[in-house]
Design an enzyme around this catalytic site. Structure first.
Site, PDB file in Angstrom:
ATOM      1  N   HIS A 125      47.171  69.353  50.490  1.00  0.00           N
ATOM      2  CA  HIS A 125      47.930  68.799  51.618  1.00  0.00           C
ATOM      3  C   HIS A 125      47.724  69.660  52.869  1.00  0.00           C
ATOM      4  O   HIS A 125      47.419  69.142  53.948  1.00  0.00           O
ATOM      5  CB  HIS A 125      49.409  68.744  51.214  1.00  0.00           C
ATOM      6  N   GLU A 126      47.866  70.962  52.728  1.00  0.00           N
ATOM      7  CA  GLU A 126      47.715  71.833  53.898  1.00  0.00           C
ATOM      8  C   GLU A 126      46.274  71.832  54.406  1.00  0.00           C
ATOM      9  O   GLU A 126      46.037  71.919  55.614  1.00  0.00           O
ATOM     10  CB  GLU A 126      48.176  73.259  53.574  1.00  0.00           C
TER      11      GLU A 126
ATOM     12  N   HIS B   8      45.803  68.944  56.614  1.00  0.00           N
ATOM     13  CA  HIS B   8      46.297  69.261  57.965  1.00  0.00           C
ATOM     14  C   HIS B   8      45.233  70.042  58.731  1.00  0.00           C
ATOM     15  O   HIS B   8      44.971  69.780  59.894  1.00  0.00           O
ATOM     16  CB  HIS B   8      47.583  70.097  57.892  1.00  0.00           C
TER      17      HIS B   8
ATOM     18  N   HIS C 215      50.994  63.582  58.873  1.00  0.00           N
ATOM     19  CA  HIS C 215      51.757  62.920  57.820  1.00  0.00           C
ATOM     20  C   HIS C 215      51.650  61.396  57.959  1.00  0.00           C
ATOM     21  O   HIS C 215      51.747  60.864  59.062  1.00  0.00           O
ATOM     22  CB  HIS C 215      53.225  63.355  57.864  1.00  0.00           C
TER      23      HIS C 215
ATOM     24  N   TYR D  23      55.395  61.547  52.992  1.00  0.00           N
ATOM     25  CA  TYR D  23      56.611  62.186  52.498  1.00  0.00           C
ATOM     26  C   TYR D  23      57.396  61.235  51.597  1.00  0.00           C
ATOM     27  O   TYR D  23      57.271  60.015  51.685  1.00  0.00           O
ATOM     28  CB  TYR D  23      57.473  62.619  53.680  1.00  0.00           C
TER      29      TYR D  23
HETATM   30 ZN   LIG Z   1      52.453  68.387  55.747  1.00  0.00          ZN
END
Ligand SMILES: [Zn+2]
Length: 296
Positions: free
Chosen positions: A196-197, A200, A206, A252
């Site tokens: 996930h990071e 980014h 997101h 999320y």
């Molecule tokens: Zn995130």
């Protein structure tokens, strides 16, 4: 359906193999009350990437926590300002630039003459070899499909510096020079969190903040914790003609930042739809990465 089998906390059901040997599979994930929600088509191989630690909920049921739940828990007591950098959820925002809307080529990592996109990295020596292995495995999982390559930094000017600071967070996209990726060794060394990071780092935001999200999710701001509202602001993202994906590792969960345990995100068309418990990248995340970086 051609076959169905149990996978992790859920199941998958797959059709017959097509001429190119790929199968279309639908992922199912069990939720707290044993409901089953259909996910989106994905390849069977995507499930083999689940190498993260299994974390159980504390409430007594046996469901595993999703990446976004792990992130929310890890960052619960995070100081929102660290070294002149604001942390919004798990996104670092420099006070001197609007990195929150990283959608143009300026924040993409450049393509090299050999067609690959190299992201140099430095991993702090403070990590154990096991933790270092989780981090590099997550890097390799992204590199395994497409043209993005995470490489140990030698002399490159722009690179990511992965450190065990307070919480889990990253800037969105390339910032120039060294940029911090914080993966706290106590809370953030999960395969899915690292993926996930790293997304980014590659410039992805997101999913529920996509520019077109209103067609797909409704934000229930009256349930959102005071001070966390900015985690639901839309961002002027380039969506690259990819469909909105409830099951993206960048989406999320539906009670994120809830002040009263009621949902903060519901599907716009059908409020009963929830994203599956995502613990690692699925096909569409790979496809989107490749579309942004590897086409032409
Ligand atoms: Zn995130």
């Amino acid at each position: 359906m051609n076959f169905q089998e149990s996978v992790g906390g859920g199941a998958r059901a797959c059709g017959a193999a097509t001429s190119n040997q790929s199968r279309t599979c639908f992922l199912f994930q069990y939720h707290g009350s044993n409901e089953v929600h259909p996910g989106f088509p994905g390849p069977a191989r995507s499930l083999s990437l689940d190498r993260g630690r299994v974390v159980k909920r504390q409430s007594g049921d046996n469901n595993e926590l999703s990446v976004s739940e792990l992130l929310e828990r890890a960052n619960r007591n995070l100081n929102p300002v660290q070294g002149g950098v604001q942390i919004q959820g798990d996104i670092a925002v420099s006070n001197s630039s609007d990195t929150d809307s990283c959608v143009q080529d300026g924040c993409k990592w450049p393509k090299s003459s050999d067609g690959n996109v190299y992201v140099p990295y430095v991993i702090s020596n403070s990590y154990s070899s096991e933790h270092r292995g989780v981090i590099t495995s997550a890097m390799n999982s992204i590199s395994s499909s497409g043209c993005v390559r995470f490489i140990p930094r030698t002399t490159e000017t722009d690179y990511i510096h992965i450190q065990s600071l307070d919480g889990c967070y990253s800037f969105v996209g390339r910032q120039g020079n060294a940029q911090t990726v914080s993966l706290n060794s106590n809370d953030c060394i999960h395969f899915g969190i690292v993926q996930h990071e790293l997304l980014h780092v590659l410039g992805f935001h997101h999913e529920h903040r996509r520019s077109d999200r209103d067609q797909y999710v409704q934000v229930l701001l009256h349930n959102v914790l005071t001070g966390m509202e900015n985690n639901f602001n839309k961002v002027n993202t380039l969506n690259e003609a990819t469909p909105y994906d409830y099951n993206s590792i960048m989406h999320y969960h539906n009670r994120v930042f809830s002040k009263n345990t009621n949902p903060t995100l519901v599907a716009a068309s059908n409020p009963t739809v929830r994203s599956i418990v995502v613990r690692n990248l699925l096909l569409r995340d790979f496809n989107r990465t490749n579309l942004v970086y590897c086409s032409n």
